[in-house]
Design a protein around this motif. Structure first.
Motif, PDB file in Angstrom:
ATOM      1  N   GLY A  68       1.004  -1.151  -0.017  1.00 17.80           N
ATOM      2  CA  GLY A  68      -0.124   0.009  -0.028  1.00 17.80           C
ATOM      3  C   GLY A  68       0.783   1.338   0.322  1.00 17.80           C
ATOM      4  O   GLY A  68       0.490   2.329   0.334  1.00 17.80           O
ATOM      5  N   LEU A  69       2.071   1.131  -0.427  1.00 17.77           N
ATOM      6  CA  LEU A  69       3.010   2.352  -0.398  1.00 17.77           C
ATOM      7  C   LEU A  69       3.114   2.820  -1.822  1.00 17.77           C
ATOM      8  O   LEU A  69       2.795   2.302  -2.837  1.00 17.77           O
ATOM      9  CB  LEU A  69       4.450   1.919   0.057  1.00 17.77           C
ATOM     10  CG  LEU A  69       4.493   1.406   1.411  1.00 17.77           C
ATOM     11  CD1 LEU A  69       6.079   1.042   1.857  1.00 17.77           C
ATOM     12  CD2 LEU A  69       3.905   2.273   2.355  1.00 17.77           C
ATOM     13  N   GLU A  70       3.397   3.972  -2.022  1.00 21.43           N
ATOM     14  CA  GLU A  70       3.709   4.588  -3.166  1.00 21.43           C
ATOM     15  C   GLU A  70       5.170   4.288  -4.051  1.00 21.43           C
ATOM     16  O   GLU A  70       6.144   4.628  -3.509  1.00 21.43           O
ATOM     17  CB  GLU A  70       3.674   6.081  -3.270  1.00 21.43           C
ATOM     18  CG  GLU A  70       4.021   6.879  -4.721  1.00 21.43           C
ATOM     19  CD  GLU A  70       3.182   6.337  -5.534  1.00 21.43           C
ATOM     20  OE1 GLU A  70       3.679   6.104  -6.675  1.00 21.43           O
ATOM     21  OE2 GLU A  70       1.891   6.435  -5.630  1.00 21.43           O
ATOM     22  N   PRO A  71       5.139   3.235  -4.975  1.00 19.24           N
ATOM     23  CA  PRO A  71       6.367   2.498  -5.471  1.00 19.24           C
ATOM     24  C   PRO A  71       7.119   3.868  -5.954  1.00 19.24           C
ATOM     25  O   PRO A  71       8.271   3.404  -6.164  1.00 19.24           O
ATOM     26  CB  PRO A  71       5.729   1.840  -6.540  1.00 19.24           C
ATOM     27  CG  PRO A  71       4.445   2.297  -7.193  1.00 19.24           C
ATOM     28  CD  PRO A  71       3.954   2.863  -5.789  1.00 19.24           C
ATOM     29  N   GLY A  72       6.611   4.751  -6.563  1.00 16.69           N
ATOM     30  CA  GLY A  72       7.358   6.031  -7.162  1.00 16.69           C
ATOM     31  C   GLY A  72       8.522   6.637  -6.234  1.00 16.69           C
ATOM     32  O   GLY A  72       9.446   7.247  -6.425  1.00 16.69           O
ATOM     33  N   GLU A  73       8.187   6.400  -4.722  1.00 18.74           N
ATOM     34  CA  GLU A  73       8.898   7.096  -3.536  1.00 18.74           C
ATOM     35  C   GLU A  73      10.209   6.182  -3.338  1.00 18.74           C
ATOM     36  O   GLU A  73      10.865   6.720  -2.521  1.00 18.74           O
ATOM     37  CB  GLU A  73       7.973   7.395  -2.770  1.00 18.74           C
ATOM     38  CG  GLU A  73       6.802   8.352  -2.761  1.00 18.74           C
ATOM     39  CD  GLU A  73       6.094   8.621  -1.656  1.00 18.74           C
ATOM     40  OE1 GLU A  73       6.216   7.862  -0.716  1.00 18.74           O
ATOM     41  OE2 GLU A  73       5.291   9.635  -1.648  1.00 18.74           O
ATOM     42  N   PHE A  74      10.159   4.767  -3.670  1.00 16.40           N
ATOM     43  CA  PHE A  74      11.341   3.935  -3.237  1.00 16.40           C
ATOM     44  C   PHE A  74      12.065   3.275  -4.254  1.00 16.40           C
ATOM     45  O   PHE A  74      11.284   2.963  -5.589  1.00 16.40           O
ATOM     46  CB  PHE A  74      10.405   2.940  -2.341  1.00 16.40           C
ATOM     47  CG  PHE A  74       9.655   3.331  -1.338  1.00 16.40           C
ATOM     48  CD1 PHE A  74      10.759   3.893  -0.061  1.00 16.40           C
ATOM     49  CD2 PHE A  74       8.345   3.596  -1.134  1.00 16.40           C
ATOM     50  CE1 PHE A  74      10.081   4.258   1.193  1.00 16.40           C
ATOM     51  CE2 PHE A  74       7.823   3.901  -0.171  1.00 16.40           C
ATOM     52  CZ  PHE A  74       8.504   4.616   1.067  1.00 16.40           C
ATOM     53  N   SER A  75      13.298   3.114  -4.224  1.00 19.29           N
ATOM     54  CA  SER A  75      14.112   2.284  -5.096  1.00 19.29           C
ATOM     55  C   SER A  75      14.903   1.356  -4.455  1.00 19.29           C
ATOM     56  O   SER A  75      14.969   1.417  -3.190  1.00 19.29           O
ATOM     57  CB  SER A  75      14.833   3.187  -6.001  1.00 19.29           C
ATOM     58  OG  SER A  75      15.749   3.959  -5.581  1.00 19.29           O
ATOM     59  N   ALA A  76      15.847   0.662  -5.082  1.00 19.08           N
ATOM     60  CA  ALA A  76      16.784  -0.328  -4.320  1.00 19.08           C
ATOM     61  C   ALA A  76      17.774   0.618  -3.531  1.00 19.08           C
ATOM     62  O   ALA A  76      18.043   0.097  -2.379  1.00 19.08           O
ATOM     63  CB  ALA A  76      17.474  -1.184  -5.223  1.00 19.08           C
ATOM     64  N   HIS A  77      17.967   1.543  -4.113  1.00 15.18           N
ATOM     65  CA  HIS A  77      18.967   2.524  -3.159  1.00 15.18           C
ATOM     66  C   HIS A  77      18.416   3.099  -1.900  1.00 15.18           C
ATOM     67  O   HIS A  77      19.166   3.189  -1.008  1.00 15.18           O
ATOM     68  CB  HIS A  77      19.456   3.739  -4.001  1.00 15.18           C
ATOM     69  CG  HIS A  77      20.441   4.594  -3.415  1.00 15.18           C
ATOM     70  ND1 HIS A  77      20.359   5.638  -2.636  1.00 15.18           N
ATOM     71  CD2 HIS A  77      21.893   4.297  -3.522  1.00 15.18           C
ATOM     72  CE1 HIS A  77      21.514   5.793  -2.311  1.00 15.18           C
ATOM     73  NE2 HIS A  77      22.473   5.242  -2.668  1.00 15.18           N
ATOM     74  N   GLY A  78      17.310   2.843  -1.794  1.00 19.44           N
ATOM     75  CA  GLY A  78      16.587   3.193  -0.541  1.00 19.44           C
ATOM     76  C   GLY A  78      16.867   2.214   0.635  1.00 19.44           C
ATOM     77  O   GLY A  78      16.942   2.673   1.700  1.00 19.44           O
ATOM     78  N   LEU A  79      17.259   1.041   0.184  1.00 14.06           N
ATOM     79  CA  LEU A  79      17.779   0.275   1.220  1.00 14.06           C
ATOM     80  C   LEU A  79      19.196   0.632   1.814  1.00 14.06           C
ATOM     81  O   LEU A  79      19.396   0.432   3.140  1.00 14.06           O
ATOM     82  CB  LEU A  79      17.763  -1.206   0.647  1.00 14.06           C
ATOM     83  CG  LEU A  79      16.491  -1.858   0.218  1.00 14.06           C
ATOM     84  CD1 LEU A  79      16.764  -3.113  -0.791  1.00 14.06           C
ATOM     85  CD2 LEU A  79      15.766  -2.410   1.593  1.00 14.06           C
ATOM     86  N   ARG A  80      19.853   1.090   0.968  1.00 10.06           N
ATOM     87  CA  ARG A  80      21.341   1.706   1.640  1.00 10.06           C
ATOM     88  C   ARG A  80      21.093   2.848   2.064  1.00 10.06           C
ATOM     89  O   ARG A  80      21.778   2.844   3.247  1.00 10.06           O
ATOM     90  CB  ARG A  80      22.135   1.893   0.087  1.00 10.06           C
ATOM     91  CG  ARG A  80      23.490   2.213   0.510  1.00 10.06           C
ATOM     92  CD  ARG A  80      24.415   1.843  -0.757  1.00 10.06           C
ATOM     93  NE  ARG A  80      26.057   2.269  -0.538  1.00 10.06           N
ATOM     94  CZ  ARG A  80      26.685   1.552   0.330  1.00 10.06           C
ATOM     95  NH1 ARG A  80      26.272   0.498   0.642  1.00 10.06           N
ATOM     96  NH2 ARG A  80      28.019   2.134   0.324  1.00 10.06           N
ATOM     97  N   SER A  81      20.422   3.822   1.714  1.00 11.22           N
ATOM     98  CA  SER A  81      20.161   5.027   2.491  1.00 11.22           C
ATOM     99  C   SER A  81      19.190   4.710   3.760  1.00 11.22           C
ATOM    100  O   SER A  81      19.768   5.294   4.949  1.00 11.22           O
ATOM    101  CB  SER A  81      19.649   6.171   1.750  1.00 11.22           C
ATOM    102  OG  SER A  81      18.345   5.732   1.247  1.00 11.22           O
ATOM    103  N   GLY A  82      18.482   3.815   3.649  1.00  6.79           N
ATOM    104  CA  GLY A  82      17.670   3.446   4.723  1.00  6.79           C
ATOM    105  C   GLY A  82      18.346   2.726   5.818  1.00  6.79           C
ATOM    106  O   GLY A  82      18.219   2.967   7.113  1.00  6.79           O
ATOM    107  N   PHE A  83      19.499   2.090   5.751  1.00  4.54           N
ATOM    108  CA  PHE A  83      20.164   1.463   6.542  1.00  4.54           C
ATOM    109  C   PHE A  83      20.991   2.430   7.574  1.00  4.54           C
ATOM    110  O   PHE A  83      20.942   2.376   8.603  1.00  4.54           O
ATOM    111  CB  PHE A  83      21.175   0.627   5.932  1.00  4.54           C
ATOM    112  CG  PHE A  83      22.398  -0.145   6.806  1.00  4.54           C
ATOM    113  CD1 PHE A  83      21.903  -1.181   7.559  1.00  4.54           C
ATOM    114  CD2 PHE A  83      23.426   0.474   7.073  1.00  4.54           C
ATOM    115  CE1 PHE A  83      22.742  -1.649   8.723  1.00  4.54           C
ATOM    116  CE2 PHE A  83      24.352  -0.045   7.978  1.00  4.54           C
ATOM    117  CZ  PHE A  83      24.044  -1.104   8.887  1.00  4.54           C
TER     118      PHE A  83
END
Length: 382
Positions: free
Chosen positions: A323-338
């Motif tokens: 239920g999230l907006e896919p355009g707001e996330f990408s694989a690099h978000g896992l790196r910055s998210g960590f």
């Protein structure tokens, strides 16, 4: 009677030569590249492989070389000349760095429509508008690198080219955007993992991909897609007070974007990510070779690794399911998210960087600053 052996066409020969380096340089569009690249291009790539250049660098060089050859053919109806004359470099800048407002007044400003249509039909252009200055600079830098490897100098340091880039950027400023609009922090990751709740192969694989990519320090999608069973080694369990020891694994990354020579980067997984990874490998019967593989329509597990872009697609698909907006996330978000999550949990920056393998404290501290500034004392002085 044996059939006479037919000679290979130039395109077929190049395809076979590209295939010989596919183990080092995964190529998903081999047949298309065989038609696009010249014999000299393929020989240059083979030479770079033999020189031991890093896999990620080779992928970037190949991608940019393919784009440059496609653009050159579309813009001049000829393969790229080596070395490229200054006029061709200036044309490249003019086609990629332009002012959208001026384009409304002058339709001939920027990339010509026929060149745009040609590149778009081949899948080389997707977004609308001018390119990001960083993309143009990177392609020019790789163009320069390939030129030097062919034994030429080129006009990449010419004052005219530097001036053209500077003036083009000033005339058409672009907002600098993050690779991922939002970081995949712990709360977001929990929502993504909740969509992988069954024991189906696809859920087991995607759960392992998300957990391993995040917990190993926010690994790049190319590192996750290229992960092999031989890179994993079992570590002694981690003792836990008043609880069962946690399973532990080491991931030997080898040479990465931020290492050189024979340096071998190692990161560690503990607890749930190890369990998720083991569950996938047992279910998929993976005891050697690529860890993360494609799954066929009927549940068959491929022997080949997934494409790096698939990691991005999996994350976006799970975002939709959550239920999230896919355009707001990408694989690099896992790196910055960590790193962002590490800052939220008050984990020391240097400790987090040991796992993320960031080399620059300044780069790593950006995530910490962004996570703590909204609630910091400096924002509450009134």
């Amino acid at each position: 009677m044996a059939k006479p052996k037919t000679s290979l066409t130039a395109v077929e020969r190049r395809a076979e030569e590209l295939d010989t380096i596919a183990a080092v340089l995964p190529i998903e569009r081999r047949d298309e590249l065989a038609e696009l690249l010249t014999d000299q291009d393929v020989e240059t790539l083979r030479h770079l492989v033999n020189q031991g250049m890093g896999d990620n660098t080779l992928r970037a060089l190949t991608s940019d070389l393919a784009y440059l050859e496609a653009w050159g053919l579309a813009a001049t109806q000829k393969s790229l000349p080596w070395p490229a004359p200054e006029a061709l470099l200036l044309k490249f800048v003019a086609h990629h760095l332009w002012d959208p407002q001026h384009r409304e007044i002058d339709p001939d400003h920027g990339m010509p429509a026929d060149v745009d249509d040609n590149l778009r039909s081949q899948g080389f252009l997707r977004s609308m508008g001018p390119h990001a200055p960083s993309t143009v600079r990177r392609r020019l830098a790789n163009w320069s690198t390939l030129t030097r490897w062919r034994g030429f100098d080129g006009a990449f340091a010419s004052p005219a080219l530097k001036s053209a880039i500077r003036l083009a950027i000033r005339a058409a400023p672009r907002q600098r955007l993050r690779k991922s609009a939002k970081a995949v922090t712990g709360d977001v990751l929990a929502k993504l993992l909740a969509t992988c709740a069954t024991d189906s192969l696809r859920d087991l694989r995607d759960r392992a991909i998300l957990m391993v990519a995040f917990a190993s320090g926010g690994r790049r999608r190319s590192e996750i897609a290229g992960l092999r069973r031989e890179q994993l080694s079992v570590e002694p369990p981690i003792p836990v007070e008043n609880g069962a020891p946690l399973p532990s694994l080491a991931i030997h990354l080898g040479r990465t974007k931020t290492t050189s020579g024979d340096e071998d980067d190692v990161v560690y997984l503990t607890g749930r990510p190890v369990e998720a990874l083991n569950a996938w490998m047992v279910a998929a019967k993976i005891d050697s070779g690529s860890v993360f593989r494609a799954i066929g329509r009927w549940g068959t597990v491929s022997k080949r690794a997934i494409d790096p872009q698939s990691v991005n697609a999996i994350l976006k698909q799970r975002a939709v399911m959550a239920g999230l907006e896919p355009g707001e996330f990408s694989a690099h978000g896992l790196r910055s998210g960590f790193l962002t999550e590490a800052a939220i949990r008050n984990i020391p920056l240097l400790e987090a960087m040991e796992q993320s393998r960031h080399r620059s404290v300044q780069q790593g501290s950006n995530y910490y600053n962004n996570a703590t500034r909204p609630s910091g004392r400096a924002a509450r002085m009134l």
